[in-house]
Design a protein around this motif. Structure first.
Motif, PDB file in Angstrom:
ATOM      1  N   PRO A 157       0.820  -1.211   0.000  1.00  0.00           N
ATOM      2  CA  PRO A 157       0.000   0.000   0.000  1.00  0.00           C
ATOM      3  C   PRO A 157       0.854   1.260   0.000  1.00  0.00           C
ATOM      4  CG  PRO A 157      -0.212  -1.182   2.105  1.00  0.00           C
ATOM      5  CD  PRO A 157       0.758  -1.941   1.266  1.00  0.00           C
ATOM      6  N   GLY A 183       0.433   5.724   0.233  1.00  0.00           N
ATOM      7  CA  GLY A 183      -0.363   6.952   0.317  1.00  0.00           C
ATOM      8  C   GLY A 183       0.381   8.055  -0.405  1.00  0.00           C
ATOM      9  N   GLY A 184       0.947   8.998   0.359  1.00  0.00           N
ATOM     10  CA  GLY A 184       1.690  10.112  -0.243  1.00  0.00           C
ATOM     11  C   GLY A 184       3.151   9.808  -0.475  1.00  0.00           C
ATOM     12  N   THR A 196       5.650   9.658   1.595  1.00  0.00           N
ATOM     13  CA  THR A 196       6.583  10.517   2.332  1.00  0.00           C
ATOM     14  C   THR A 196       7.220   9.788   3.515  1.00  0.00           C
ATOM     15  OG1 THR A 196       4.954  11.394   3.893  1.00  0.00           O
ATOM     16  CG2 THR A 196       5.172  12.554   1.802  1.00  0.00           C
ATOM     17  N   GLY A 197       6.893   8.530   3.690  1.00  0.00           N
ATOM     18  CA  GLY A 197       7.415   7.767   4.825  1.00  0.00           C
ATOM     19  C   GLY A 197       8.938   7.731   4.828  1.00  0.00           C
ATOM     20  N   GLY A 222       3.219  11.217  14.304  1.00  0.00           N
ATOM     21  CA  GLY A 222       3.260  12.061  15.510  1.00  0.00           C
ATOM     22  C   GLY A 222       3.210  13.529  15.133  1.00  0.00           C
TER      23      GLY A 222
END
Ligand code: FAD
Ligand code: 2HG
Ligand code: ZN
Length: 469
Positions: free
Chosen positions: A67, A69-70, A72-73, A150
């Motif tokens: 998966p 998303g953006g 940016t992890g 966070g």
């Protein structure tokens, strides 16, 4: 294209399918450039029903799914391995805000909504969605929840998981788990949504969430203070919390080196203070309408702290423009480290009371191991989370320094362990810290994590190779 891939493509249609190498490229690499994989295809379903169809199919055909998303992890969790067999499942098209209920103080969003859009929608309704981090213009809420992000407001509002009332999750076999109730009280057994928050896509795909909203703040005071050392900073934090009655919403600590990096590499930034100092805190207070009293309280606090030698100088933002300029210094820190060459990150947390001790011992350990390595310690000290990053010595090649990553991590994390701290306070485990996890996680906890993984994803199709060694 073989028959299996053709059938998979048919589940999402041409608008939800990418397989040309140039189209796959941006999905195959991550923010830090440490991990670079090869995908078989990218599927971009349009809604929960399509996500469910994709997973059911992939489970039946044992196709591994990553998966995203953006993207940016910071731990490589959202990129495929190099086998060329993994399917990237992008949630970017699930981008609808389904509802906002200002009386219940909730917003119902799909996983692909960009975090900043959620904040803005809340603000338009005179509410606050407090999750805030430098990547907020591109990260997506499904990624935030899957990493239990966070950011800067944790000391007041908690982590991403604390902001969720309901979740919609597609399980590995395509079943949809619906806990989208928006209730603050519901003691009807296990709180299943918690299992998926921070699971980094290894247990299910988050497709939607019911988020908590809070009152919008009427008075905000932001200040940038110079400190003699971190110990003074932590004492100031205690005073700030007590004297403001809990109205501190951000307390970010940084050593001077990060300010130098930002001033050198990020256009449009300026030092808020006339002289250089060894440490700084960026503190934000926020409250409802107190008739302007918040400002007076902050001024009193800083005055006394100055008299007592806790702070050496201070600047209080007197306009929204000045406030933004102070935050720009902080939010640019990740970007500003890049031109300084290879860096080894440690996203650690210790009890707030141990932050100064940890910083002193960590810096000594780094200097003993690689003389000349440049410690860049900054972060969310108000909640005990320090980004204890280390940039290579000025005259070293990047590769030579990166080769020491594991040994450097071991030395820093050994100190963290003495405080029963965490080796991943907020960024997650992904690939980056996967093999180190067993040394720092309780053996029974790890065993139960494996039991959960086997129960939720018996064919190991969900983000295989991430999080669990
Ligand atoms: P991605 O990177 O796409 O994915 C992250 C992980 O979640 C991956 O394992 C992926 O497989 C999984 N995933 C994504 N979407 C889903 C879904 N819908 N269902 C299941 N699994 C999914 N983090 C903090 O906690 N605090 C910070 O202050 C912070 N600051 C940052 C600043 C910068 C400049 C950058 C680049 C990153 C920062 N991060 C921070 C890292 C942080 O983890 C991400 O920015 C954000 O939470 C990830 O969201 P994303 O949509 O980019 O997720
Ligand atoms: C932040 O707080 C992010 O800015 C990124 O968590 C930290 O670059 C980093 O290590
Ligand atoms: Zn952070």
């Amino acid at each position: 294209m073989n028959e299996i891939m053709t059938r998979l493509r048919d589940l999402v249609g041409p608008a939800g399918w990418l397989d040309a190498p140039a189209d796959l490229a941006p999905y195959e690499k991550e923010e830090r450039g440490l991990f670079h994989g090869k995908a078989r295809a990218v599927v971009r379903p349009a809604d929960t029903r399509e996500v469910a169809a994709v997973l059911k199919f992939c489970n039946e055909h044992r196709l591994p799914v990553v998966p995203q998303g953006g993207n940016t992890g910071l731990v490589g969790g959202g990129v495929p391995d190099t086998s060329g067999t993994q399917i990237i499942l992008s949630l970017a098209r699930l981008d609808k805000i389904r509802a906002l209920d200002p009386v219940n103080d909730t917003m119902t969003v799909e996983a692909g909504v960009v975090l900043a859009d959620i904040q803005n929608r809340a603000a338009d309704a005179d509410r606050l969605f407090p999750l805030s981090l430098a990547a907020e213009g591109s990260c997506r809420i499904g990624g935030n929840l899957s990493t239990n992000a966070g950011g800067i407001n944790v000391l007041r509002y908690g982590m991403a998981r604390d902001l969720v009332l309901g979740l919609e999750v597609v399980l590995a076999d395509g079943r949809v788990l619906d806990t989208m109730t928006g209730l603050r009280k519901d003691n009807t057994g296990y709180d299943l949504k918690q299992i998926f928050l921070g699971a980094e896509g290894t247990l299910g795909i988050i497709t939607a969430a019911v988020l908590k909203l809070f009152p919008a703040m009427r008075e905000v005071e932001t200040c940038f203070v110079a400190l003699p050392d971190p110990k003074a900073g932590i004492e100031l934090l205690g005073r700030a919390k007590a004297e403001s009655g809990g109205n501190v919403q951000a307390f970010e600590l940084t050593e001077r080196r990060l300010i130098d990096f930002v001033l050198a590499h990020i256009p449009g930034t300026a030092d808020p203070l006339a002289e250089k100092h060894p440490w700084y805190a960026l503190i934000e207070f926020a409250a409802g309408d107190l008739g302007g009293a918040l400002k007076a309280m902050v001024e009193r606090l800083l005055e006394r702290a100055m008299e007592d030698g806790l702070i050496l100088d201070a600047a209080i933002a007197s306009s929204e423009q000045q406030r933004k300029a102070l935050w720009k210094l902080r939010e640019s820190m990740t970007e500003a480290q890049k031109p300084e060459g290879a860096s080894i990150k440690h996203d650690i947390s210790v009890p707030v009371s141990s932050v100064p001790d940890f910083l002193a011992r960590g810096a000594a350990a780094v200097e003993a191991f690689v003389p000349g390595a440049r410690v860049c310690a900054f972060g969310h000290a108000g909640d005990g989370n320090i980004h204890f990053n280390v940039s290579r010595p000025l005259d070293w090649a990047d590769d030579k320094f990166q080769a020491l990553r594991h040994e450097m991590n071991a030395r820093v994390h050994a100190i963290v362990a003495e405080y029963r701290g965490s080796i991943s306070a907020e960024h997650g485990i992904g690939i980056l810290k996967r093999d180190e996890l067993p040394q720092h996680k309780d053996a029974t906890a790890l065993e139960l994590m494996r039991t959960l993984k086997a129960a939720f994803d018996p064919n190991n199709i969900l983000n295989p190779g991430k999080l669990l060694p």
